[in-house]
Write a protein that holds these residues in place. Sequence first.
Motif, short mmCIF file in Angstrom:
data_model
loop_
_atom_site.label_atom_id
_atom_site.label_comp_id
_atom_site.label_asym_id
_atom_site.label_seq_id
_atom_site.Cartn_x
_atom_site.Cartn_y
_atom_site.Cartn_z
N SER A 301 59.23 97.65 7.92
CA SER A 301 59.50 98.50 6.58
C SER A 301 59.83 99.94 6.96
CB SER A 301 58.49 98.19 5.48
OG SER A 301 57.36 98.57 5.88
N TYR A 302 59.90 101.12 5.90
CA TYR A 302 59.72 102.18 6.10
C TYR A 302 58.38 102.72 6.29
CZ TYR A 302 59.33 107.16 4.86
OH TYR A 302 59.20 108.67 4.66
N MET A 303 57.27 102.25 5.59
CA MET A 303 56.11 102.50 5.65
C MET A 303 55.56 101.88 7.06
SD MET A 303 55.38 103.26 2.37
CE MET A 303 53.41 102.76 2.12
N ASP A 304 55.96 100.81 7.80
CA ASP A 304 55.49 100.43 8.93
C ASP A 304 55.98 101.41 9.84
OD1 ASP A 304 54.27 98.13 8.04
OD2 ASP A 304 56.11 96.91 7.92
N LEU A 305 57.02 101.76 9.88
CA LEU A 305 57.61 102.45 10.95
C LEU A 305 57.06 103.80 10.98
CD1 LEU A 305 58.92 99.91 11.64
CD2 LEU A 305 61.11 101.30 11.74
N MET A 306 56.83 104.44 9.75
CA MET A 306 56.47 105.87 9.38
C MET A 306 54.99 105.86 10.25
SD MET A 306 58.37 108.12 8.36
CE MET A 306 56.98 109.25 7.82
N GLN A 331 68.49 101.48 5.56
CA GLN A 331 67.79 102.45 4.68
C GLN A 331 66.69 102.75 5.47
OE1 GLN A 331 65.05 101.03 1.41
NE2 GLN A 331 66.83 102.13 0.11
N VAL A 332 65.73 102.17 6.24
CA VAL A 332 64.64 102.48 6.88
C VAL A 332 65.19 103.45 8.09
CG1 VAL A 332 62.71 101.72 8.61
CG2 VAL A 332 63.29 100.36 6.37
N LEU A 333 65.97 103.09 8.85
CA LEU A 333 66.36 103.99 10.03
C LEU A 333 67.01 105.17 9.57
CD1 LEU A 333 66.86 104.21 12.90
CD2 LEU A 333 69.09 102.89 12.85
N VAL A 395 50.29 91.27 16.00
CA VAL A 395 49.45 92.09 15.55
C VAL A 395 50.19 93.05 14.60
CG1 VAL A 395 48.23 92.33 17.73
CG2 VAL A 395 50.14 93.87 17.24
N SER A 396 49.28 94.01 14.01
CA SER A 396 49.80 94.91 12.98
C SER A 396 50.46 96.17 13.70
CB SER A 396 48.65 95.38 11.94
OG SER A 396 47.91 96.29 12.90
N PRO A 397 51.40 96.87 13.06
CA PRO A 397 51.77 98.07 13.62
C PRO A 397 50.93 98.84 13.93
CG PRO A 397 52.92 97.55 11.38
CD PRO A 397 51.86 96.52 11.71
N GLU A 398 49.83 99.19 13.23
CA GLU A 398 48.80 100.18 13.82
C GLU A 398 48.27 99.81 15.03
OE1 GLU A 398 49.11 98.88 10.79
OE2 GLU A 398 48.52 99.91 9.06
N THR A 399 48.00 98.24 15.23
CA THR A 399 47.30 98.11 16.56
C THR A 399 48.55 98.00 17.62
OG1 THR A 399 46.09 96.30 15.25
CG2 THR A 399 46.47 95.90 17.78
#
Length: 643
Positions: A301-306, A331-333, A395-399
Amino acid sequence: MAYTITEKIIKNHLVVGDMIRGTEIGIRIDQTLTQDSTGTMAYLQFEAMEVPRVKTKRSVAYIDHNMLQTGPENMDDHIYIQTVAKKHGIYYSKPGNGICHQVNIERFGVPGQTLLGSDSHTPTGGGLGMLAIGAGGLDVAVAMAGGEYYITMPEIVKVELIGKLNIGVASKDIILEVLKRFTVKGGINRVFEYVGEGVQGLTVPERATITNMGAELGATASIFPSDLVTLDFLTKQGRAKDYVELTADKDAKYDVEITIDLSELRPLAACPHSPDKISEIKAIAGKKVNQIAVGSCTNSSYMDLMKVANILDGKNIAEDVSFVVAPGSKQVLNMLAENGALAKLIDAGARILECGCGPCIGMGQSPNTAGISLRTFNRNFKGRSGTVDADVYIVSPETAAVSAITGVITDPSDVVEFSQIDIKIPDMFKINDNMVIPPAEEGSYVEVIKGPNIKPFPKTEDLQERIVKKVLVKVEDNITTDHIMPSNAKLLPYRSNIPYLSDYCLTPCDPDFPQRAKDNNGGIIVAGHNYGQGSSREHAALAPLYLGIKAVIAKSFARIHKNNLINNGILPLVFTDEADYDVLELMDEIVIEYVKNGVEKKELTIKDTSKNKEIKVKVDISDRQVQILKNGGLINYIKVTKK
Ligand code: MIC
Ligand code: SF4
């Protein structure tokens, strides 16, 4: 009477049966979705039903799985789906517009409605308060034609979220915790309903990460309330009019209840090779990583990639890491491109892929031999990445992002700068639906174009009274549809060609199985628990059908695959005494007599003539499914009942 969210939606859509746990119910379907790899078969089946226009409120055909176009087959499939969609009243989301589940949340999902999709991660829509369910293509075709969809009235699991996530801990870690507690078989015939104060702190995309991976529990669906957070999301998607409030009544009754204190959660990973092999990141930290992939319908999602872009801002991807990003949607890209986040990713050294499933379904980006790959995806079944001996950690986007900098598995909560990264939902999402093609107002003039790779689906046969067949393969517990009908860059172009695909059926378990099936004129499969977990791909039933498989005898089945077997006239039989699994051996001859009567009584005695032993099996199916089997599959059954 007090109701759960799930019960409220079911009550509003109930066509057949009563809301009694464990009994079969039929529900009306408001929306459907298909994707390309299951879509061609679903539309061939829909065409066979001769219904001129879909009867749903909205049906969307997405192209997201196979976009490599290494030969003409693939684009031929896209053109077939585009033309068949235009003709029959279906919206068409062009390749590049994004992953079906991500786009459906952004642009089409409506709280309180039902959604049936020919993809196992359709429950992602539960993040928006939909009752969203994955199914085989044929069931989706029936729903498009106006037929109800049948499920076992589920048990409802209350997952109460309390407290707040700590910095560095993500919604991905919440669902990994649920998977740790329930395992990959813990969700069968259950809906997971998320409630409690912790829910309010989660945005719709974060909720969707959780409902998405409910598929890995084997759950029928997962759902969040539709509340002010939902309204905010829909408003920013220009769809406030779609909002309805939907929460569970205070005294609603649940079958199982668990509580997760978000403040106690730590970053987690699903270790090789199952989404329920959960470990704290701390316990595996320091392991050298070869590849990191961000994307998939779980975390693109937008939030994940941000988050990922901001963690990588001004940093470099570690020397030995190949870092790849597949955004979830146009939309995200587009938003990342406009606000500069895409530049941050590229600057750091990310490889940017087009919006789609990509590496998640083995379409490129296979890791190196015995490589270690961290992925923000949802499945890490052995070999799914395209490299048989790779170790994939979920894993999560953060990790993923912090590990991309260090080159080793790293706990994001240990990274100080991380605390400065606070991504808010944007004031407005960028809305441009120019890659969604609406259907023709009047479809009868539209010509449906079918390329030469599109072969008819195999026909089922009427149920035989006496089956004499050999055990052609014996497999263990938790066999996935990726084992039964592997998917990778070489095979995905043939999703419309069952004869070709059948040569690869179950080959990860036994490379000789297809030939043995041909040599013996079909036969029987013996399996352990949770046979057919994972994907909704009907191909995992169609290829065995083509190879002449008459029955699968297992300790238990995954929900969607069991329905797919029944819809295609293959008997799903369950050992009454699990110990009998040990009796049956490869090439044993099995005789099943009085099959029709046994199916009706829902129990059969099978004879292993090689061992001279009788074994009792259950036919654990509904009365409607008895009729489907007796008529040799769902299409025949529909023809008979229509008359
Ligand atoms: C998957 O994640 O395995 C897939 C590819 O999306 C499948 C659908 C398919 O096999 O085409 C799914 O999950 O249903
Ligand atoms: Fe696509 Fe992967 Fe999601 Fe399946 S799990 S729909 S392959 S992104």
